[in-house]
Scaffold this active site. Sequence first.
Site, short mmCIF file in Angstrom:
data_model
loop_
_atom_site.label_atom_id
_atom_site.label_comp_id
_atom_site.label_asym_id
_atom_site.label_seq_id
_atom_site.Cartn_x
_atom_site.Cartn_y
_atom_site.Cartn_z
N HIS A 87 21.23 64.07 139.55
CA HIS A 87 20.56 62.54 140.01
C HIS A 87 19.46 62.89 139.79
CE1 HIS A 87 19.43 59.15 142.35
NE2 HIS A 87 20.65 58.93 142.65
N HIS A 115 24.59 52.95 135.52
CA HIS A 115 24.22 52.51 136.91
C HIS A 115 25.34 52.56 137.91
CE1 HIS A 115 21.90 51.09 140.23
NE2 HIS A 115 21.70 49.95 139.83
N ASP A 120 28.62 59.35 143.89
CA ASP A 120 29.76 58.85 143.12
C ASP A 120 30.97 59.93 142.96
OD1 ASP A 120 29.10 56.25 142.25
OD2 ASP A 120 27.47 57.30 140.86
N1 CMC Z 1 26.68 68.02 133.92
C1 CMC Z 1 26.12 69.18 133.39
N2 CMC Z 1 24.92 69.24 133.20
C2 CMC Z 1 24.01 68.29 133.49
C3 CMC Z 1 24.34 67.24 134.35
C4 CMC Z 1 25.71 67.02 134.72
N3 CMC Z 1 26.26 66.21 135.51
N4 CMC Z 1 23.43 66.37 134.81
C5 CMC Z 1 22.47 67.03 134.30
N5 CMC Z 1 22.66 68.25 133.72
C6 CMC Z 1 21.84 69.06 132.86
C7 CMC Z 1 21.14 68.37 131.66
O1 CMC Z 1 22.01 68.84 130.74
C8 CMC Z 1 19.79 69.00 131.62
O2 CMC Z 1 19.71 70.53 131.23
P1 CMC Z 1 18.98 71.21 130.20
O3 CMC Z 1 17.57 71.31 130.92
O4 CMC Z 1 19.56 72.53 129.81
O5 CMC Z 1 18.92 70.28 129.01
C9 CMC Z 1 19.42 69.30 133.07
O6 CMC Z 1 20.50 69.29 133.92
C10 CMC Z 1 18.51 68.13 133.42
O7 CMC Z 1 19.36 66.90 133.23
P2 CMC Z 1 18.60 65.45 132.82
O8 CMC Z 1 19.74 64.66 132.08
O9 CMC Z 1 17.33 65.48 132.09
O10 CMC Z 1 18.49 64.84 134.15
P3 CMC Z 1 18.38 63.32 134.63
O11 CMC Z 1 17.42 62.97 135.82
O12 CMC Z 1 17.85 62.43 133.27
O13 CMC Z 1 19.94 62.79 134.75
C11 CMC Z 1 21.99 61.88 135.61
C12 CMC Z 1 20.33 62.20 135.68
C13 CMC Z 1 22.31 61.33 136.94
C14 CMC Z 1 21.74 60.59 134.50
C15 CMC Z 1 22.50 63.24 135.15
O14 CMC Z 1 22.47 64.04 136.21
C16 CMC Z 1 23.90 62.85 134.84
O15 CMC Z 1 24.35 62.41 133.62
N6 CMC Z 1 24.92 63.20 135.65
C17 CMC Z 1 26.34 62.59 135.56
C18 CMC Z 1 26.37 61.14 135.79
C19 CMC Z 1 26.59 60.51 137.05
O16 CMC Z 1 27.05 61.14 137.86
N7 CMC Z 1 25.68 59.41 137.29
C20 CMC Z 1 25.71 59.02 138.80
C21 CMC Z 1 24.31 59.05 139.43
S1 CMC Z 1 24.20 58.57 140.89
C22 CMC Z 1 23.89 56.79 140.64
C23 CMC Z 1 23.16 56.10 141.86
O17 CMC Z 1 22.53 56.74 142.75
O18 CMC Z 1 23.48 54.88 141.91
#
Ligand code: CMC
Length: 429
Positions: free
Chosen positions: A306, A267, A362
């Site tokens: 995100h 988070h 972030d």
């Molecule tokens: N780098 C590389 N690939 C990514 C990334 C990333 N940062 N984020 C998502 N993907 C890819 C993921 O591998 C998947 O690819 P495929 O369809 O080939 O398997 C696709 O994009 C969809 O990703 P997901 O993991 O299903 O997306 P999610 O909505 O579950 O995850 C997230 C969202 C924020 C956890 C993720 O984008 C991530 O881990 N980002 C990096 C960490 C980060 O910056 N977190 C801060 C979020 S903002 C905090 C707030 O608002 O409070």
Amino acid sequence: MTDSLTVKDNRTGHEYELPLTDGTIRAADLSAIKAGDDDPGVATYDPGFTNTASCRSAITYIDGEKGILEYRGYPIEQLAEHSTFLEVAYLLIHGELPDKAQYETWEHEITYHTFVHENLKSFMQGFRYDAHPMGMLLASVGALSTFYPESRNIADPDNRHMQMVRLIAKMPTLGAWAFRHGQGKPYVYPDNELSYAGNFLAMLFKMSEHKFEADERLAKALEILFILHADHEQNCSTNAVRSVGSSQVDPYSATTAGIAALYGPLHGGANEAVLRMLRRIGSVDKVGDFITGVKNGDERLMGFGHRVYKNYDPRATIIKKACDDVFAVTGVNPLLEIAVELERIALEDEYFVERKLYPNVDFYSGLIYEALSFPPEMFTVLFAIPRTAGWLAQWRELVDDKDQKIARPKQIYTGERTLEFTPRDQRWS
Ligand code: CMC
């Protein structure tokens, strides 16, 4: 067109009409769908509430596809440019912008409740020298409930108001003291002549000078960061505040639940991970190799992507602009160059475009916090201080919402049943 769903239960052949309101069905309506008399009825399975609305809320609006964020209908860009954090806190909690008299009263109230009881100071001093500041904040906000036992009377609006004022007022004091504790420096008392952000900076950085006046540009940048982090609808910590608050506990205890949720790396911790990533990349010429590693699935590009935003996070755009003002005072953080190049390459690359991965809040915030001399452990504290306004707005809405009940999700039981207990002397012989 009727706003309803017709659901056929293929076990029985029966059809049910479920009313649709605002694109949702009431989960409780599903319990009428039964295969037999002893069937408890159909329920939904939704770990992490990914497709379940837990409340009706008029506080924050997000359109992730378009990259829109509004507090009480006002676009975040306008609030960041023209408002102050205290005005935004008032807006979130009260639902409308304050008039002049309301603003002055609010500002006066918050300013004059920044001091905390001396026993709370002793409580904080009892932590180990290396205590994580977020752990200290969590414990001290929880402890505040014991200093204000009347806060349990959540049915009284005046009493609620007083506790909300106290919490917003005291968060910077507790956050700054947690920071000073880690540095072995004396705690600095609030200065009621300073602005909210200016006072926070003074409690963080004041040494022997008679009066600490923060650079206006840094105070303004911090104020903008506070505005951007003030609320974000039903995220993990807000859900924690609402869930714990639904037991009708006092707001200090409910806010503590929010701080605990924010403490978790999924988070509140991504900006620290961004800095680690930038440091590991080391120089602009290594960015291409790093991106290749991300595309091969060896790495994640931290600060990108995100759950809700499938477009540029509007907060990231504003923070990027604020970087310039901060770096004009502090000198440019050398990692900025790497971040800008990463963003440039990623935004043009098919992998990121296809998956709608854009910079989130972030990506640049850690760079600013580092330039302001904060160690990474302080980043979540800097998030918790402004988010308290959002948590309290959501808590107040919850308390007034007649639809709300104590949070109590269902489970699908997967364990054993009616086993025979064997006493220890027989099991261990
Ligand atoms: N780098 C590389 N690939 C990514 C990334 C990333 N940062 N984020 C998502 N993907 C890819 C993921 O591998 C998947 O690819 P495929 O369809 O080939 O398997 C696709 O994009 C969809 O990703 P997901 O993991 O299903 O997306 P999610 O909505 O579950 O995850 C997230 C969202 C924020 C956890 C993720 O984008 C991530 O881990 N980002 C990096 C960490 C980060 O910056 N977190 C801060 C979020 S903002 C905090 C707030 O608002 O409070």
